[in-house]
Design a protein around this motif. Structure first.
Motif, PDB file in Angstrom:
ATOM      1  N   MET A   1      39.339  49.089  38.590  1.00 43.01           N
ATOM      2  CA  MET A   1      39.854  50.249  39.216  1.00 43.01           C
ATOM      3  C   MET A   1      38.897  49.895  40.680  1.00 43.01           C
ATOM      4  O   MET A   1      38.070  49.262  40.888  1.00 43.01           O
ATOM      5  CB  MET A   1      39.371  51.578  38.967  1.00 43.01           C
ATOM      6  CG  MET A   1      39.440  52.855  39.886  1.00 43.01           C
ATOM      7  SD  MET A   1      38.915  54.411  38.945  1.00 43.01           S
ATOM      8  CE  MET A   1      40.188  54.457  37.549  1.00 43.01           C
ATOM      9  N   LYS A   2      39.880  50.172  41.825  1.00 38.24           N
ATOM     10  CA  LYS A   2      39.503  50.147  43.133  1.00 38.24           C
ATOM     11  C   LYS A   2      38.924  51.790  43.751  1.00 38.24           C
ATOM     12  O   LYS A   2      39.432  52.522  43.048  1.00 38.24           O
ATOM     13  CB  LYS A   2      40.499  49.465  44.085  1.00 38.24           C
ATOM     14  CG  LYS A   2      40.869  48.050  43.546  1.00 38.24           C
ATOM     15  CD  LYS A   2      39.628  47.196  43.332  1.00 38.24           C
ATOM     16  CE  LYS A   2      40.324  45.586  43.288  1.00 38.24           C
ATOM     17  NZ  LYS A   2      41.050  45.529  41.894  1.00 38.24           N
ATOM     18  N   ALA A   3      38.179  51.695  44.715  1.00 37.77           N
ATOM     19  CA  ALA A   3      38.210  52.904  45.537  1.00 37.77           C
ATOM     20  C   ALA A   3      38.614  52.799  47.300  1.00 37.77           C
ATOM     21  O   ALA A   3      38.333  51.609  47.621  1.00 37.77           O
ATOM     22  CB  ALA A   3      36.575  53.244  45.549  1.00 37.77           C
ATOM     23  N   LEU A  52      29.721  54.984  42.886  1.00 41.60           N
ATOM     24  CA  LEU A  52      30.775  54.178  42.419  1.00 41.60           C
ATOM     25  C   LEU A  52      30.529  52.643  42.057  1.00 41.60           C
ATOM     26  O   LEU A  52      31.108  51.959  41.292  1.00 41.60           O
ATOM     27  CB  LEU A  52      31.771  53.992  43.497  1.00 41.60           C
ATOM     28  CG  LEU A  52      32.541  55.557  43.978  1.00 41.60           C
ATOM     29  CD1 LEU A  52      33.230  55.201  45.091  1.00 41.60           C
ATOM     30  CD2 LEU A  52      33.343  56.170  42.817  1.00 41.60           C
ATOM     31  N   THR A  55      30.915  51.199  38.490  1.00 43.06           N
ATOM     32  CA  THR A  55      32.159  51.344  37.666  1.00 43.06           C
ATOM     33  C   THR A  55      33.379  51.038  38.577  1.00 43.06           C
ATOM     34  O   THR A  55      34.477  50.945  38.065  1.00 43.06           O
ATOM     35  CB  THR A  55      32.195  52.844  37.209  1.00 43.06           C
ATOM     36  OG1 THR A  55      31.989  53.676  38.387  1.00 43.06           O
ATOM     37  CG2 THR A  55      31.473  53.197  35.964  1.00 43.06           C
ATOM     38  N   VAL A  56      33.189  50.872  39.763  1.00 41.65           N
ATOM     39  CA  VAL A  56      34.486  50.378  40.641  1.00 41.65           C
ATOM     40  C   VAL A  56      34.210  48.840  41.257  1.00 41.65           C
ATOM     41  O   VAL A  56      33.188  48.696  41.663  1.00 41.65           O
ATOM     42  CB  VAL A  56      34.512  51.302  41.837  1.00 41.65           C
ATOM     43  CG1 VAL A  56      35.660  50.991  42.836  1.00 41.65           C
ATOM     44  CG2 VAL A  56      35.159  52.640  41.226  1.00 41.65           C
ATOM     45  N   GLU A  57      35.122  48.138  41.183  1.00 39.92           N
ATOM     46  CA  GLU A  57      34.975  46.717  41.711  1.00 39.92           C
ATOM     47  C   GLU A  57      34.785  46.617  43.257  1.00 39.92           C
ATOM     48  O   GLU A  57      34.015  45.999  43.443  1.00 39.92           O
ATOM     49  CB  GLU A  57      36.100  45.837  41.247  1.00 39.92           C
ATOM     50  CG  GLU A  57      36.126  44.443  41.441  1.00 39.92           C
ATOM     51  CD  GLU A  57      37.430  43.837  41.155  1.00 39.92           C
ATOM     52  OE1 GLU A  57      37.766  42.710  41.871  1.00 39.92           O
ATOM     53  OE2 GLU A  57      38.405  44.317  40.419  1.00 39.92           O
ATOM     54  N   ILE A  59      35.091  48.658  47.276  1.00 41.13           N
ATOM     55  CA  ILE A  59      35.345  49.888  47.773  1.00 41.13           C
ATOM     56  C   ILE A  59      35.524  49.881  49.127  1.00 41.13           C
ATOM     57  O   ILE A  59      35.089  48.881  50.018  1.00 41.13           O
ATOM     58  CB  ILE A  59      33.577  50.550  47.840  1.00 41.13           C
ATOM     59  CG1 ILE A  59      33.258  51.111  46.538  1.00 41.13           C
ATOM     60  CG2 ILE A  59      34.158  52.133  48.820  1.00 41.13           C
ATOM     61  CD1 ILE A  59      31.835  51.528  46.487  1.00 41.13           C
ATOM     62  N   VAL A 114      43.452  53.541  41.828  1.00 43.94           N
ATOM     63  CA  VAL A 114      42.695  53.780  42.825  1.00 43.94           C
ATOM     64  C   VAL A 114      42.093  55.000  42.795  1.00 43.94           C
ATOM     65  O   VAL A 114      42.698  56.129  42.605  1.00 43.94           O
ATOM     66  CB  VAL A 114      43.554  53.678  44.304  1.00 43.94           C
ATOM     67  CG1 VAL A 114      42.676  54.016  45.408  1.00 43.94           C
ATOM     68  CG2 VAL A 114      43.952  51.900  44.330  1.00 43.94           C
ATOM     69  N   LYS A 133      36.261  58.932  35.171  1.00 47.28           N
ATOM     70  CA  LYS A 133      36.780  57.638  35.036  1.00 47.28           C
ATOM     71  C   LYS A 133      37.270  57.838  33.696  1.00 47.28           C
ATOM     72  O   LYS A 133      38.483  57.211  33.136  1.00 47.28           O
ATOM     73  CB  LYS A 133      36.119  56.469  35.206  1.00 47.28           C
ATOM     74  CG  LYS A 133      36.873  55.115  35.041  1.00 47.28           C
ATOM     75  CD  LYS A 133      36.061  53.887  35.562  1.00 47.28           C
ATOM     76  CE  LYS A 133      36.821  52.658  35.421  1.00 47.28           C
ATOM     77  NZ  LYS A 133      35.932  51.320  35.776  1.00 47.28           N
ATOM     78  N   LEU A 196      42.134  60.552  41.641  1.00 47.25           N
ATOM     79  CA  LEU A 196      42.325  58.994  40.738  1.00 47.25           C
ATOM     80  C   LEU A 196      43.793  58.873  40.609  1.00 47.25           C
ATOM     81  O   LEU A 196      44.581  59.453  39.668  1.00 47.25           O
ATOM     82  CB  LEU A 196      41.719  59.071  39.511  1.00 47.25           C
ATOM     83  CG  LEU A 196      40.062  58.808  39.378  1.00 47.25           C
ATOM     84  CD1 LEU A 196      39.419  60.126  39.809  1.00 47.25           C
ATOM     85  CD2 LEU A 196      39.699  58.422  37.959  1.00 47.25           C
TER      86      LEU A 196
END
Length: 264
Positions: A1-3, A52, A55-57, A59, A114, A133, A196
């Motif tokens: 997942m990306k942000a 984030l 848990t997010v690859e 940002i 995303v 998530k 999300l």
């Protein structure tokens, strides 16, 4: 997942409040983008990076040309943050939040789910991105195109300030009413800019923007307009939280800053 953090606004209301403030206590905020405002012990946007990162690859922060250098200097401390400018210098030139999201998706060739976050928003203590998530991924196992948004209970007199979600017993969103009168809906579920979005929903950004190509910027600017459009095309569910801080003017900034100062 990306942000993707939406930070391309010009904060005109807040800057006007700061410049007109007679106390002189907030002069240090003049010329600072809202996401970079000091809130508690760090910049507002830094709270999101902390929440984030585990848990997010990656940002992605989309800003404008006016504030690009400030964001790039801030991002030097965070190797998982990438900054992109929308190329505009003035509020009148802005692309709008949905176009900025599309810009990030295409520029970085994002091929993943995303989480989209408004750069002037923070949540209260009960918020856990890990829990959000997990709920999203659970929905994905049932319907691969499902999206998830956050919601909280607002007061009767606040419905005209926010997008209000109407949901069924399964917490699936039926529609979103934009700033309705309290008498126009029984719901009090306000929807902050925290979505999300499934990978499949990102492909609909082009369709939305093409459909709105000749529309006024207001119809393309607010991310809630895309969400309202998306609800009619893909399943969207809610995850409930207790509340949020929306930094739009000086009083709301002071309230947010004081809250996070007390948390130290």
């Amino acid at each position: 997942m990306k942000a993707v953090i939406l930070a391309a606004g010009y904060g005109t209301r807040l800057q006007r409040d700061v410049e007109n403030d007679q106390s002189g206590s907030f002069k240090h905020l003049i010329g600072i983008a809202k996401p970079l405002l000091p809130v508690g012990h760090c910049a507002l946007i830094t709270h999101w990076v902390h929440a984030l990162t585990s848990t997010v690859e990656t940002i992605y922060v989309v800003t404008n040309a006016l504030y690009q250098k400030s964001f790039e200097e801030w991002a030097l401390k965070f190797p998982n943050v990438k900054v992109l400018s929308d190329g505009t210098w003035r509020n009148e030139e802005r692309l709008g939040a949905v176009a900025c999201l599309q810009l990030v998706v295409k520029y970085f060739a994002i091929n993943d789910h995303v989480v989209v976050i408004g750069g002037d928003t923070l949540f209260k203590e009960d918020f856990s991105f890990t829990g959000v998530k997990e709920r999203f991924l659970d929905l994905q196992t049932k319907l691969a195109n499902s999206c998830l948004v956050l919601s909280y209970q607002c007061k009767d007199e606040e419905t005209q300030k926010y997008g209000i979600l109407e949901v069924n017993e399964d917490l699936k969103v039926l529609c979103m009413k934009e700033k309705p009168l309290p008498s126009d809906t029984k719901s009090r579920m306000a929807c902050p800019c925290f979505y999300l979005l499934s990978l499949s929903s990102l492909t609909l950004l082009d369709s939305f923007l093409e459909e709105k190509r000749e529309a006024p910027i207001e119809e393309r600017d607010a991310p809630g307009n895309f969400l309202s459009w998306l609800i009619q095309r893909q399943p969207v569910y809610i995850h409930q939280i207790s509340g949020r801080f929306d930094v739009g003017n000086l009083p709301s900034y002071i309230e947010c800053d004081m809250h996070f100062r007390k948390k130290r």
